[in-house]
Design an enzyme around this catalytic site. Structure first.
Site, PDB file in Angstrom:
ATOM      1  N   VAL C  19      -2.869  41.703  63.526  1.00  0.00           N
ATOM      2  CA  VAL C  19      -4.209  41.280  63.116  1.00  0.00           C
ATOM      3  C   VAL C  19      -4.104  40.410  61.872  1.00  0.00           C
ATOM      4  O   VAL C  19      -3.320  40.700  60.978  1.00  0.00           O
ATOM      5  CB  VAL C  19      -5.070  42.531  62.856  1.00  0.00           C
ATOM      6  CG1 VAL C  19      -6.408  42.176  62.232  1.00  0.00           C
ATOM      7  CG2 VAL C  19      -5.277  43.290  64.166  1.00  0.00           C
ATOM      8  N   ASP C  20      -4.880  39.338  61.847  1.00  0.00           N
ATOM      9  CA  ASP C  20      -4.815  38.432  60.701  1.00  0.00           C
ATOM     10  C   ASP C  20      -5.882  38.783  59.664  1.00  0.00           C
ATOM     11  O   ASP C  20      -6.575  39.791  59.777  1.00  0.00           O
ATOM     12  CB  ASP C  20      -4.909  36.973  61.163  1.00  0.00           C
ATOM     13  CG  ASP C  20      -6.269  36.634  61.769  1.00  0.00           C
ATOM     14  OD1 ASP C  20      -7.262  37.336  61.498  1.00  0.00           O
ATOM     15  OD2 ASP C  20      -6.331  35.651  62.526  1.00  0.00           O
ATOM     16  N   SER C  21      -6.003  37.934  58.652  1.00  0.00           N
ATOM     17  CA  SER C  21      -6.901  38.270  57.557  1.00  0.00           C
ATOM     18  C   SER C  21      -8.371  38.108  57.935  1.00  0.00           C
ATOM     19  O   SER C  21      -9.253  38.523  57.191  1.00  0.00           O
ATOM     20  CB  SER C  21      -6.571  37.431  56.324  1.00  0.00           C
ATOM     21  OG  SER C  21      -6.696  36.063  56.625  1.00  0.00           O
ATOM     22  N   LEU C  22      -8.631  37.529  59.106  1.00  0.00           N
ATOM     23  CA  LEU C  22     -10.006  37.471  59.596  1.00  0.00           C
ATOM     24  C   LEU C  22     -10.359  38.762  60.346  1.00  0.00           C
ATOM     25  O   LEU C  22     -11.466  38.917  60.843  1.00  0.00           O
ATOM     26  CB  LEU C  22     -10.197  36.266  60.523  1.00  0.00           C
ATOM     27  CG  LEU C  22      -9.842  34.896  59.926  1.00  0.00           C
ATOM     28  CD1 LEU C  22     -10.052  33.783  60.934  1.00  0.00           C
ATOM     29  CD2 LEU C  22     -10.644  34.620  58.654  1.00  0.00           C
ATOM     30  N   ILE C  24      -8.979  39.851  63.112  1.00  0.00           N
ATOM     31  CA  ILE C  24      -8.772  39.765  64.562  1.00  0.00           C
ATOM     32  C   ILE C  24      -7.304  39.486  64.869  1.00  0.00           C
ATOM     33  O   ILE C  24      -6.566  39.010  64.013  1.00  0.00           O
ATOM     34  CB  ILE C  24      -9.664  38.668  65.194  1.00  0.00           C
ATOM     35  CG1 ILE C  24      -9.339  37.285  64.591  1.00  0.00           C
ATOM     36  CG2 ILE C  24     -11.144  38.989  64.973  1.00  0.00           C
ATOM     37  CD1 ILE C  24     -10.096  36.131  65.225  1.00  0.00           C
TER      38      ILE C  24
END
Lengths: 142, 142, 142, 142
Positions: C19-22, C24
């Protein structure tokens, strides 16, 4: 400290892309396997990253070590055993042992230490209530 | 639509761990190279992920394609050229060309499309003011 | 060409680190999920990377595309369906559909094309005997 | 053992995709940064993975540890300093210090140990000639 042992075994899936040009699983990928182990532990015992985030705790890994004893190859099947190591400090410690399923040999061992931050990233110096309750529920402390 | 070409070249660093057991850069890693290209473009032209996030826009990638023409190997030096492709829709499109620095051959081409979401993850159907201003500033639209 | 449909469904495990910093799953990680899908297909139908390597064929991915329709988040459970797409050329094509297990919505679709190289990395222009036999065995060609 | 210090500093590029959902560089990615450091060291001093492979030595990492002291975020600029740690055993040891370029604070430290295998993956118990020559050339041993 309790003698109670909390541990969980989980299958590791080795992807083609996990393997480096030497034909073995790239050592950095074991950090993902440790995460898989922690996740499996968390699901069994109610202590996943999501459980922490729900009570507004951030549990970053602050210490990691790993000993690589045997290589894993593409096509190998492996299992990670994740064991909870109790600490009287405000820390969450896990040790890991990865086994090759065919040979039953230990391929790697490791340990991670996590601490707890508030949402504003301030280090929490005492064991947070959520984690203390978890320890009680699991019979680690009274 | 403007004829103005906005593009930027950036060196790609190929890590030992980017290479798979066939001895070539694993195809999935090109998605990271595209990200490097986008980042270099953003730094040159003021349009990085951070610039979007500052104005409370989330720019997820919704479409990706890649053609792999030649392999890259560990030790190879490569360059990615990232070109802005203007669209009248509320989309951010980049095309990429990756060159092997030694042979000057094209090793891969690709394209990504991003859309804009609000912080609450609602799709924005018209070009957001920040992006429209950017287009004007860069001479893409009047 | 045959009407026979060969496909397989496999669970995708979403790691915290996917999962990234957004918040998602980072879009590049879907390439790994496609690899998981291909692997599951290969295990069911006898057509894994290892099976190719055993007969001294290298099957690099030469084309990849992906459409991201809905985000996946940490904690989500998802399934990938991998479908064999027959081609009269010396190519191996798969299409992928990823579903969110809770909502049953399609979160992404994609396609990959692989070709066959000899061990010396020479492109094979006709369908290799191993693959032709596989097609016969699976009832795709006579 | 010599007092000679061999070390090299290299910029680390932090990708958007290196950052996890807590908004900080995912701890497992530091293993890649260590690899970047080792690579920069190798290029400066003639001791890259490729140099080993050319003389038919495989140098797998057998031990890794890392202490994470401060987080790195997307947009941060960081530098890794890689220092050669001499050993009388047939081992290649590096220590790493990662600095945040803005604050000059240490964000992480770590160490890796590599051993040498023959192409047939047999552990080499004495310092291989290639590595001994390298040590002499660099003034580490006489």
């Amino acid at each position: 400290m309790s003698n109670k042992i909390l541990s969980v075994k989980a299958k590791i899936s080795i992807r083609f892309s996990d393997v480096d040009s030497l034909g073995i699983v790239w050592h950095g990928n074991y950090v993902k396997f440790f995460e898989d182990g922690r996740e499996a532990f968390g699901k069994k015992y109610g202590l996943t990253n999501l459980d922490f985030i729900k009570v507004r705790l951030i549990p970053p890994v602050v210490k990691l070590n790993c000993d690589f004893k045997k290589p894993l190859m593409y096509g190998d099947s492996a299992t990670i055993e994740t064991k909870y190591i109790d600490s009287e400090a405000a820390k969450l410690i896990f040790s890991y042992t990865i086994f090759n399923d065919s040979t039953n040999e230990i391929v790697a061992t490791g340990e991670t230490t996590q601490v707890f931050l508030t949402i504003k990233r301030v280090l929490i110096l005492t064991i947070p209530p959520f984690f203390e309750n978890w320890k009680k529920k699991r019979g680690i402390i009274k």
